[in-house]
Design an enzyme around this catalytic site. Structure first.
Site, PDB file in Angstrom:
ATOM      1  N   LYS A  21      -6.568  -1.407  -0.757  1.00  0.00           N
ATOM      2  CA  LYS A  21      -7.296  -0.373  -0.016  1.00  0.00           C
ATOM      3  C   LYS A  21      -6.731   1.028  -0.307  1.00  0.00           C
ATOM      4  O   LYS A  21      -7.474   1.960  -0.553  1.00  0.00           O
ATOM      5  CB  LYS A  21      -7.235  -0.632   1.508  1.00  0.00           C
ATOM      6  CG  LYS A  21      -7.869  -1.953   1.938  1.00  0.00           C
ATOM      7  CD  LYS A  21      -7.913  -2.087   3.453  1.00  0.00           C
ATOM      8  CE  LYS A  21      -6.547  -2.142   4.123  1.00  0.00           C
ATOM      9  NZ  LYS A  21      -5.716  -3.307   3.738  1.00  0.00           N
ATOM     10  N   ARG A  96      -9.228  -1.997  12.979  1.00  0.00           N
ATOM     11  CA  ARG A  96      -8.591  -3.293  12.749  1.00  0.00           C
ATOM     12  C   ARG A  96      -8.900  -4.276  13.859  1.00  0.00           C
ATOM     13  O   ARG A  96      -8.506  -5.439  13.767  1.00  0.00           O
ATOM     14  CB  ARG A  96      -7.078  -3.115  12.666  1.00  0.00           C
ATOM     15  CG  ARG A  96      -6.499  -3.144  11.239  1.00  0.00           C
ATOM     16  CD  ARG A  96      -5.023  -2.907  11.388  1.00  0.00           C
ATOM     17  NE  ARG A  96      -4.195  -3.291  10.285  1.00  0.00           N
ATOM     18  CZ  ARG A  96      -3.785  -2.468   9.321  1.00  0.00           C
ATOM     19  NH1 ARG A  96      -4.233  -1.241   9.257  1.00  0.00           N
ATOM     20  NH2 ARG A  96      -2.933  -2.895   8.414  1.00  0.00           N
ATOM     21  N   ARG A 135       5.587  -4.164  -4.101  1.00  0.00           N
ATOM     22  CA  ARG A 135       5.051  -2.816  -4.367  1.00  0.00           C
ATOM     23  C   ARG A 135       5.968  -1.689  -3.903  1.00  0.00           C
ATOM     24  O   ARG A 135       6.753  -1.843  -2.972  1.00  0.00           O
ATOM     25  CB  ARG A 135       3.642  -2.672  -3.793  1.00  0.00           C
ATOM     26  CG  ARG A 135       3.555  -2.666  -2.293  1.00  0.00           C
ATOM     27  CD  ARG A 135       2.107  -2.689  -1.848  1.00  0.00           C
ATOM     28  NE  ARG A 135       2.022  -2.642  -0.403  1.00  0.00           N
ATOM     29  CZ  ARG A 135       0.890  -2.706   0.292  1.00  0.00           C
ATOM     30  NH1 ARG A 135      -0.268  -2.828  -0.327  1.00  0.00           N
ATOM     31  NH2 ARG A 135       0.910  -2.656   1.602  1.00  0.00           N
ATOM     32  N   ARG A 169       8.044   0.415   1.468  1.00  0.00           N
ATOM     33  CA  ARG A 169       7.820   0.341   2.909  1.00  0.00           C
ATOM     34  C   ARG A 169       8.694  -0.738   3.525  1.00  0.00           C
ATOM     35  O   ARG A 169       8.900  -1.794   2.937  1.00  0.00           O
ATOM     36  CB  ARG A 169       6.350   0.015   3.192  1.00  0.00           C
ATOM     37  CG  ARG A 169       5.458   1.198   2.986  1.00  0.00           C
ATOM     38  CD  ARG A 169       4.005   0.853   3.007  1.00  0.00           C
ATOM     39  NE  ARG A 169       3.625  -0.105   4.035  1.00  0.00           N
ATOM     40  CZ  ARG A 169       2.374  -0.469   4.266  1.00  0.00           C
ATOM     41  NH1 ARG A 169       1.393   0.057   3.546  1.00  0.00           N
ATOM     42  NH2 ARG A 169       2.086  -1.345   5.197  1.00  0.00           N
ATOM     43  N   ARG A 180       1.229 -10.006   8.806  1.00  0.00           N
ATOM     44  CA  ARG A 180       0.128  -9.031   8.703  1.00  0.00           C
ATOM     45  C   ARG A 180      -1.167  -9.708   8.256  1.00  0.00           C
ATOM     46  O   ARG A 180      -2.255  -9.359   8.710  1.00  0.00           O
ATOM     47  CB  ARG A 180       0.526  -7.903   7.736  1.00  0.00           C
ATOM     48  CG  ARG A 180       1.571  -6.978   8.369  1.00  0.00           C
ATOM     49  CD  ARG A 180       2.396  -6.230   7.343  1.00  0.00           C
ATOM     50  NE  ARG A 180       1.638  -5.339   6.505  1.00  0.00           N
ATOM     51  CZ  ARG A 180       2.059  -4.888   5.326  1.00  0.00           C
ATOM     52  NH1 ARG A 180       3.239  -5.258   4.844  1.00  0.00           N
ATOM     53  NH2 ARG A 180       1.325  -4.073   4.632  1.00  0.00           N
TER      54      ARG A 180
END
Ligand code: AMP
Length: 226
Positions: A21, A96, A135, A169, A180
């Site tokens: 996203k 969400r 990532r 992160r 998540r």
């Protein structure tokens, strides 16, 4: 076709963590002059700034849960009032929950806006954990990289801006990514049917390579902005 000459267009990207996203939102931002609004980014900024909202959100985010609708909505509402959102926004990571989707409708109605298009980024679950866990981004420009899938051409130097600082992160680890993903299926995935029923849903195969996904996403946006 939306009347986007007078009211900012509103796009929503739906998809689990790791679907891409953020990457795709940044590309759409550059291509169409839209503004990416990531509630995750806004919350991380609040945590870094040590605001009251940030203090309340921190532990929930570290555990991979969802921050309360009240906090998220307040943060988003403030950001949507900024003048740079005039051409349109790409909501990344919001809504969400069903409550957030309804609150968004109310917020947009108060300014004569509506949700123009919702792009559901369809992916398989299993590869998402590996995508998320590896990532990292350039600290200066935000360009995204991945330990296994996309390293800078010159090790330690950002391809885009030449920066040498990178960050990861706190919640991008395999354990939190699992939580998540669970939160996504329980609370966010039902929004696909919600927006389908409203006739604004588009779906994109987000397992394809970044450029192919970008092409499909651009086609969805063009339908609204043309
Ligand atoms: P993201 O950057 O979208 O992956 O979001 C990172 C974390 O921020 C999530 O795991 C949640 O804890 C929190 N968060 C971001 N957006 C929302 C939202 N719309 N509602 C609740 N929590 C959110």
């Amino acid at each position: 076709m939306a009347d986007v000459t007078t009211t900012p267009a509103v796009f929503i990207l739906l998809g689990p963590p790791g679907a891409g996203k953020g990457t795709q939102a940044r590309m759409l931002e550059e291509t169409f002059g839209l503004v990416q609004l990531s509630t995750g980014d806004l919350l991380r900024a609040a945590v870094a700034a040590g605001t009251e909202a940030g203090k309340q959100a921190k532990a929930v985010m570290e555990a991979g849960g969802l921050v309360s609708d009240e906090i998220v909505l307040a943060i988003l509402k403030d950001r949507m009032a900024d003048p740079d959102t005039k051409r349109g926004v790409i909501l990344d990571g919001f809504p969400r929950t069903a409550g957030q989707a309804e609150a968004l409708d109310g917020l947009l109605a108060s300014t004569g806006q509506r949700v123009n298009s919702v792009i559901s980024m369809e992916v398989e679950d299993a590869p998402m954990i590996a995508r998320v866990a590896g990532r990292y981004t350039c600290a200066a420009c935000g360009e995204g990289y991945h330990d296994a899938f996309k390293q800078p051409a010159t090790a330690g130097v950002c391809d885009k801006c030449g920066g040498a600082d990178f960050k990861r992160r706190a919640d991008d680890n395999a354990e939190t990514a699992g939580a998540r993903l669970t939160a996504y299926h329980a609370q966010t995935a039902p929004l696909i049917a919600y927006y389908k029923g409203r006739g604004v849903l588009e779906t994109v195969d987000a397992m394809a390579d970044i450029a192919s996904v970008a092409g499909a996403m651009q086609a969805c946006v063009k339908q609204v902005l043309a």
